[in-house]
Each structure stands twice: as structure tokens, then as C-alpha cells.
Design a protein around this motif. Structure first.
Motif: not given
Length: 111
Positions: A35-44, A50-57
């Protein structure tokens, strides 16, 4: 829900060179029904990232996948491979009645 195929890329040690340094090779594995969803999830909240981490998926791997994703990269929908964040662990099987049980976040930095 319908999963998609992703490509997991891992560096595997295939030997050592003349200086006893490891020789690695990228090994690709196709995994179906993810299952694939674009990031980020709003519940985290960002405070837990971590500093500078960008969730892509955000992915959810099926129960049929049993490998480790620590240090791996995953290509989604034919795009450039993105780094797996951390060491994803599956939920308890008893708590996941669907086919999917392991959430995975991917990060990517451009530039």
C-alpha cells in the motif's frame, strides 16, 4: 484496497578486495501488494522525527514480506530510490486482520 509493486534495493557484501575492504553490490527485489500513500502522515508530530527528515512516502508492506528493510532503499512507481527511515518492524499479527502489517516511511532529499 489494492497494493502496488515496489522495488527494494539493498547493498549486499559479495566479497573483499585486496585491502580486505568489503565489495558490495546493489540487489533489487520486487515486492507486490504494497500500500502506498504520499507522506507525511498528520498523526506523527515533527518532534519525533530526526532533524531534517522529510517523509516522501508512507508504505504498508504485506505479511508475505519477511525481510529486513534496515539500510535499504525503495523505488515507488518507477521513481528514484528513497531511503528507508530506521528499521521498520511489523505490527503484531493478532492486531492486523488485513494483508498488511508493516508501516514503512521513506525519505528523500533533493538538492
Amino acid at each position: 484496497m489494492i497494493g502496488e509493486t515496489v522495488v527494494v534495493v539493498r547493498e549486499v557484501v559479495t566479497g573483499t578486495d585486496a585491502h580486505n575492504e568489503p565489495i558490495t553490490e546493489a540487489v533489487e527485489e520486487s515486492v507486490d501488494d504494497v500500500l502506498i500513500a504520499p507522506g507525511p502522515r498528520a498523526d506523527i508530530p515533527d518532534a519525533f522525527r530526526p532533524v531534517g527528515t522529510v517523509v516522501a512516502w508512507n508504505l504498508h508492506f504485506p505479511k508475505t514480506f519477511t525481510g529486513s528493510l534496515r539500510g535499504a532503499k525503495v523505488s515507488v512507481r518507477g521513481g528514484a530510490p528513497c531511503d528507508v527511515i530506521g528499521d521498520p518492524q511489523p505490527f503484531t499479527l493478532a492486531n492486523t486482520p488485513t494483508r498488511w502489517h508493516m508501516p514503512v516511511e521513506l525519505e528523500r532529499a533533493d538538492g
